[in-house]
Write an enzyme that holds these catalytic residues in place. Structure first.
Site, PDB file in Angstrom:
ATOM      1  N   GLU B  81       0.784  -1.326   0.145  1.00 39.53           N
ATOM      2  CA  GLU B  81      -0.085  -0.211  -0.244  1.00 39.53           C
ATOM      3  C   GLU B  81       0.791   1.253  -0.166  1.00 39.53           C
ATOM      4  O   GLU B  81       0.380   2.375   0.158  1.00 39.53           O
ATOM      5  CB  GLU B  81      -0.950  -0.026   1.285  1.00 39.53           C
ATOM      6  CG  GLU B  81      -0.381  -0.016   2.375  1.00 39.53           C
ATOM      7  CD  GLU B  81      -1.205   0.058   3.620  1.00 39.53           C
ATOM      8  OE1 GLU B  81      -2.049  -1.077   3.776  1.00 39.53           O
ATOM      9  OE2 GLU B  81      -1.525   1.310   4.013  1.00 39.53           O
ATOM     10  N   CYS B 113      -3.185  -4.382   4.591  1.00 41.07           N
ATOM     11  CA  CYS B 113      -2.040  -5.376   5.177  1.00 41.07           C
ATOM     12  C   CYS B 113      -2.195  -6.770   4.845  1.00 41.07           C
ATOM     13  O   CYS B 113      -1.505  -7.637   5.182  1.00 41.07           O
ATOM     14  CB  CYS B 113      -2.236  -5.240   6.676  1.00 41.07           C
ATOM     15  SG  CYS B 113      -1.775  -3.712   7.457  1.00 41.07           S
ATOM     16  N   HIS B 235      -1.763 -11.755  11.722  1.00 40.77           N
ATOM     17  CA  HIS B 235      -1.644 -10.263  11.241  1.00 40.77           C
ATOM     18  C   HIS B 235      -1.269  -9.572  12.801  1.00 40.77           C
ATOM     19  O   HIS B 235      -1.907  -9.775  13.716  1.00 40.77           O
ATOM     20  CB  HIS B 235      -2.422  -9.469  10.689  1.00 40.77           C
ATOM     21  CG  HIS B 235      -2.169  -8.187  10.212  1.00 40.77           C
ATOM     22  ND1 HIS B 235      -0.838  -7.668   9.629  1.00 40.77           N
ATOM     23  CD2 HIS B 235      -2.812  -7.016  10.576  1.00 40.77           C
ATOM     24  CE1 HIS B 235      -0.929  -6.436   9.702  1.00 40.77           C
ATOM     25  NE2 HIS B 235      -1.963  -6.031  10.288  1.00 40.77           N
TER      26      HIS B 235
END
Lengths: 132, 348
Positions: B81, B113, B235
């Protein structure tokens, strides 16, 4: 400073992947690439060859007054690197403590930004070296 | 269908800034911020580093670990990103830098993400259907955080790359499952320099809902439970959420420690969960199983059930410098130097 698009594009194999040439006749290696062997002349058979990505510092200098486009990076080290095959090239040294930058220090190729135009221009990437 | 990881590589920039240093600049209680986020310091890309240079370094290490020729890679997907160009692929830069042949398909992925894990799934599908021999999936970011925003304490730089194929696997991907909804918890509008987020909204309806659903959905489909896995890698937007979600899913704390890297390098966005996976591959033994669950704001989770094969024990199949050794190679900078390198200072 403006990047000349054809120039940075033409040098992508050299700057990204250390692509040079070798004369199959006398085994002399050239970087940047030469399409003609200076030793064998017309008997030479020159083909592309990737240079090794490791070597050592042959000579170096600390740059305090940087050329246009590199002002934010100063002070930085420029070095002549002798690759494992004996070929020499000039490169910036990155990610290395000052005291480790010495004649003969072993180095490894890294991939970094070299120059970039204004915020909306092209980016030239290529090799820099770090002491390992 | 046997498909999996043939090689992997990680790249973490050398510069670090301590959360304490950032907190002091903004007049915040450093110990409280660091404790609250579960982050001690974060990795900072240098002025000549961006997500493309990070992707290339990770890719080179992955090709080396896979022991393949880059000419046999027929797909390159880069998830990020923080692309250096809004329009112009990073994947082509990676292809040229690893000296691949031009016979590959390429694209850049964006899903906050989790773009790196989406790239892995795409390569899995293409390898399984014999469209490609090997695919290269990368997640790399120089994550942005607005000065004095909560994100500035966590947004780090780094990336990981995976060679996906059907032969010579160091880890078999037994299955993958995704859970996706439209949830506006974090975003960056076109031309905006920094992302914005919904504060507390990023927790329960966003991170926890999707990671829980991803993990549960994967285990349901595999007929497994938390006790069947030796490692759990969720994550890691900060150091606290992954610990909490592991507990909620019934994983013992020791199962997340080998892949818990955010406390030391910050949240590397597209690189986060897959650097965690790389760290597990650095130490995992044949036969062990790993559950990886990425999370991308917006929002979705990709889950992978992974089984380590005996080939991981062969010489040179793990990356040359392990994630935790890369974490140790660092030098600290102050806020001013960090601001210069991350281009937070206006030049005109």
């Amino acid at each position: 400073m403006k990047n000349a698009i054809p120039l940075i594009w033409r040098r992508i194999p050299e700057r990204y992947a250390l692509m040079g040439t070798v004369c199959e006749n006398c085994k002399t290696e050239y970087f940047p690439k030469r399409m003609f062997c200076a030793k064998c002349r017309r008997k030479g058979r020159v083909v592309e060859k990737q240079m090794p990505d490791e070597g050592k510092i042959f000579s170096f200098s600390e740059v305090h007054v940087a050329p246009t486009g590199h002002e934010s990076e100063a002070p930085y080290f420029l070095a002549i690197i002798e690759l494992k095959n004996g070929v020499r090239l000039m490169s910036q040294i990155v990610d290395s403590e000052k005291e480790k930058i010495k004649f003969g220090s072993p180095v490894k190729m890294m991939f970094r930004k070299i120059t970039e135009d204004d915020h909306d221009g092209t980016i030239a990437y290529g090799y820099k070296f770090k002491v390992v | 269908m046997v498909v999996g990881i043939v090689g992997y590589g990680t790249y973490i920039p050398k510069m670090r800034i301590k959360v304490e240093e950032i907190a002091n600049v903004w007049g915040k209680d450093a110990a409280r911020v660091s404790e609250g986020l579960g982050i001690k310091e974060k990795a900072v890309g240098a002025i000549d580093e961006d997500s493309a240079t990070i992707a290339v370094e990770a890719a080179r290490r992955a090709v080396k670990s896979a022991k393949i020729s880059a000419k046999d890679i027929n797909a390159i997907f880069v998830g990020s990103e923080s692309k250096p160009y809004a329009v112009k692929p990073t994947a082509t830069i990676v292809g040229a830098a690893i000296n691949s042949s031009p016979h590959f398909t390429a694209a850049d992925f964006e899903f906050a993400c989790k773009a790196g894990t989406a790239a892995i799934q795409s390569c899995m599908g293409m390898a399984s259907s014999n469209m490609i021999k090997y695919g290269l999936a990368i997640g790399a970011d120089t994550a942005q955080g607005r000065p004095n925003d909560a994100l500035e304490f966590s947004a780090g730089s780094g990336g990981a790359a995976f060679i996906i194929g059907k032969e010579n696997l160091i880890a078999e991907i037994e299955g993958t499952y995704s859970f996706t909804t439209d949830t506006p918890d974090f975003w960056r509008r076109q031309h905006a320099n920094y992302p914005k987020h919904g504060g507390r909204f990023t927790a329960e309806p966003a991170y926890f809902k999707h990671v829980m659903a991803g993990a549960k959905g994967m285990m349901e489909r595999m007929g497994t439970s938390a006790k069947d896995y030796d490692y759990f890698v969720p994550h890691q937007p900060n150091g606290k959420f992954p610990v909490r979600v592991a507990k909620m899913l019934g994983f013992e704390h020791s199962k997340i420690v080998p892949g818990l890297i955010t406390p030391f390098i910050g949240n590397t966005y597209s690189g986060s969960s897959i650097i965690g996976l790389s760290s597990v591959l650095d130490v995992a033994k044949p036969g062990e199983r790993v559950l990886v669950v990425s999370y991308g704001s917006g929002a979705g989770s990709d889950a992978f059930s992974i089984k380590i094969t005996k080939e991981i024990s062969e010489k040179g199949r793990r990356q040359e410098v392990a994630v935790f050794d890369q974490i140790k190679e660092k030098h600290y900078v102050n806020y001013a130097v960090y601001a210069k390198h991350r281009r937070k200072l206006k030049e005109d």
